[in-house]
Design a protein around this motif. Sequence first.
Motif, PDB file in Angstrom:
ATOM      1  N   GLY A 459      10.896   5.820  91.071  1.00 56.79           N
ATOM      2  CA  GLY A 459      11.990   4.959  90.656  1.00 56.79           C
ATOM      3  C   GLY A 459      12.175   4.954  89.154  1.00 56.79           C
ATOM      4  N   PRO A 460      13.138   4.155  88.660  1.00 57.60           N
ATOM      5  CA  PRO A 460      13.418   4.114  87.211  1.00 57.60           C
ATOM      6  C   PRO A 460      12.218   3.678  86.380  1.00 57.60           C
ATOM      7  N   ARG A 461      11.442   2.710  86.868  1.00 60.44           N
ATOM      8  CA  ARG A 461      10.288   2.242  86.096  1.00 60.44           C
ATOM      9  C   ARG A 461       9.215   3.326  85.982  1.00 60.44           C
ATOM     10  N   VAL A 462       8.966   4.021  87.080  1.00 61.60           N
ATOM     11  CA  VAL A 462       7.979   5.100  87.058  1.00 61.60           C
ATOM     12  C   VAL A 462       8.462   6.230  86.148  1.00 61.60           C
ATOM     13  N   ASP A 463       9.739   6.569  86.246  1.00 61.22           N
ATOM     14  CA  ASP A 463      10.287   7.619  85.384  1.00 61.22           C
ATOM     15  C   ASP A 463      10.163   7.247  83.913  1.00 61.22           C
ATOM     16  N   LYS A 464      10.432   5.996  83.615  1.00 57.21           N
ATOM     17  CA  LYS A 464      10.312   5.528  82.228  1.00 57.21           C
ATOM     18  C   LYS A 464       8.879   5.656  81.734  1.00 57.21           C
ATOM     19  N   THR A 465       7.919   5.293  82.571  1.00 60.42           N
ATOM     20  CA  THR A 465       6.511   5.395  82.196  1.00 60.42           C
ATOM     21  C   THR A 465       6.104   6.842  81.982  1.00 60.42           C
ATOM     22  N   ILE A 466       6.549   7.734  82.879  1.00 59.35           N
ATOM     23  CA  ILE A 466       6.216   9.153  82.762  1.00 59.35           C
ATOM     24  C   ILE A 466       6.795   9.736  81.480  1.00 59.35           C
ATOM     25  N   ILE A 467       8.023   9.340  81.138  1.00 57.26           N
ATOM     26  CA  ILE A 467       8.664   9.865  79.930  1.00 57.26           C
ATOM     27  C   ILE A 467       7.896   9.449  78.683  1.00 57.26           C
ATOM     28  N   GLU A 468       7.390   8.219  78.647  1.00 56.50           N
ATOM     29  CA  GLU A 468       6.607   7.779  77.496  1.00 56.50           C
ATOM     30  C   GLU A 468       5.312   8.583  77.359  1.00 56.50           C
TER      31      GLU A 468
END
Length: 614
Positions: A459-468
């Motif tokens: 989801g968006p939260r997981v994607d955001k964490t991976i990008i960081e």
Amino acid sequence: RATAWLKPFPRRRGTVSACALTSRAMPWLGMSSPSFRGASIGLMAVASAGLARVVHAEEEEPASPKDIAIAATLIGAVSFQMGMMYLTNHRDKDMRKYTYLVINQTVSIFCAVLMFSTFNDIVQSKLLEGLAPAVKIAVNLGHMLVWYFTLQLSLAWVCGVFGKEPTSLDRAESHVKCFGTLLAHITGFASINAWGSLQQIDFFSSSPWHAFLILPISFTGQFMLQRATDALRYKISMLDGKHSEFEELWDEETVESENDIMGLTLSFNLTQAIRYANSNYLPNQEGIEPMEVLSTHTDAEIQRLWCVALVFAIFLGGMNYFSGDEDDAGHGHGHGHGQAHGHGGAEGHSADGHGNGVHGNNHGDSEAVVATVATAVVEGNVLPSFMVELRRRSWEVAMLAWTMGFAWCCFYSARMSLARFEVLQDDMVLAMALTLTISFVSFGFIRVLDIIADLDCTGPRVDKTIIEIIHAFGLIVGFGWEQTFDQAVESLSSASSSPHLAKFFLAVFCVLVIVPAWYKFILPMAITQCWEWGFIVHNLDDEHEQERLKRAFDFVEEKRRIHSLKNGEHHRAEYDYNKLTGDEAGKIEELREKNRRLELALETCRALLKESGR
């Protein structure tokens, strides 16, 4: 037998004389005929020399460390450049974006480090030699303040707060990115040097627990500086009674830079204290250990530092996952700020996924917060505003500190691991080997994480964490090339009779060559969406630029025409897509991807030409 047979022949540097070997070998091989000998003498000379070289190879001296360093630098530099060619033209658009961001971050970091180390070398040699430790600390703090206020004033000048107002917001953003990135890095390293010199005094260096005390001290000092400059910027901006868009840009970029400076300082000092507690040896204020110490770290010490890096990554991922709403996955500034600030604030991501800063702080309302805080300071309502600002800045700096701390720990863990190999126990060889290793490994992890982020199940939260976390891996690459470049300049200048002067001229040369190229050709690819189509759009009012875009437009049209013909042939053949083999289906998907990219480039060219009035 071959060795005994070759002994009588004269040798030069381990190679038997080709003529003497040939003249004796021909009768022995039955080649005494003049015609046959004339036809084969050249081949025999080369073959005989090669044979003698192999036979006497054991008598040659091994390569010197200097030869190994030059060879490693040559092979490593070419390999890295070719690797970047693959990655900047990768099929996955996200990989192209990450590659340009890492290149931008890396170049800006080592340019800033080179400029800071040159000025710091002058300060150390001309002002600090023979002075008491307390005086040295005061001078280092003053040096940091000089760069800190140079950052403030330079960004104000670029944004038109002082002097002539820029004619274009886009052009002002490009300039402010250039100055903000370089000066934030320089100021960040000056802050590391200042607070690191305080960490080296007897009280803080007497035990690892005392070394950790530098963290609250440096945080307090940096936070008070931020508060003072926030209020000062607000007063200057409100002299005419309103906030212009250029003044808002000045405030946004300066806030980003200040946070990056603090994050860089805290993360480095924290890593220094952790390394001290881990191995009972405090590195110097630049983080360097002597080779005799570096090469003797135990497996347990190396593994513990890797575990600390993993803990930092977990903290970073957790804070990103639970910070704010899903829609706030990046900067709220709308300008994609922070693409390489402060050694690690390097690639944030805006809500549309195209921002450029490693951290992606959630302060879209930072202008309102700063204005509220500054107004409260003016009106005397200090305590509530102080707590609001303290919480906000602490959260943002903690995110940066985990990101940079992860990168620092990974970098030093890898350095400790490689230094145990005897062949790498030379400063330049170790620096080059380390940089290449962490570059290839980091890009490998970036690719794996990007594939995971592209999955539908995240989801968006997981994607955001991976990008960081991807951005944190990009920082490791920047740190590696920064230290390698610094070591290269140090090695070259040490061979001169005047090392300080040589280092100064080397720095000037590199800055004059690298910084303009970085500003013109690398920075625009990172802070705009030019990485998507692979070319930079400069000034549309320039006739040469318009002609270049027109040629690109014609080229894309021709490629689309040819591709449409090929596509039509496929349709006429009436392929059943479901019955195609894997290779055939893959080729069709590849053609479709190329067509999509060509259509995007064509639309871009049309829009640019329309904007230019042609």
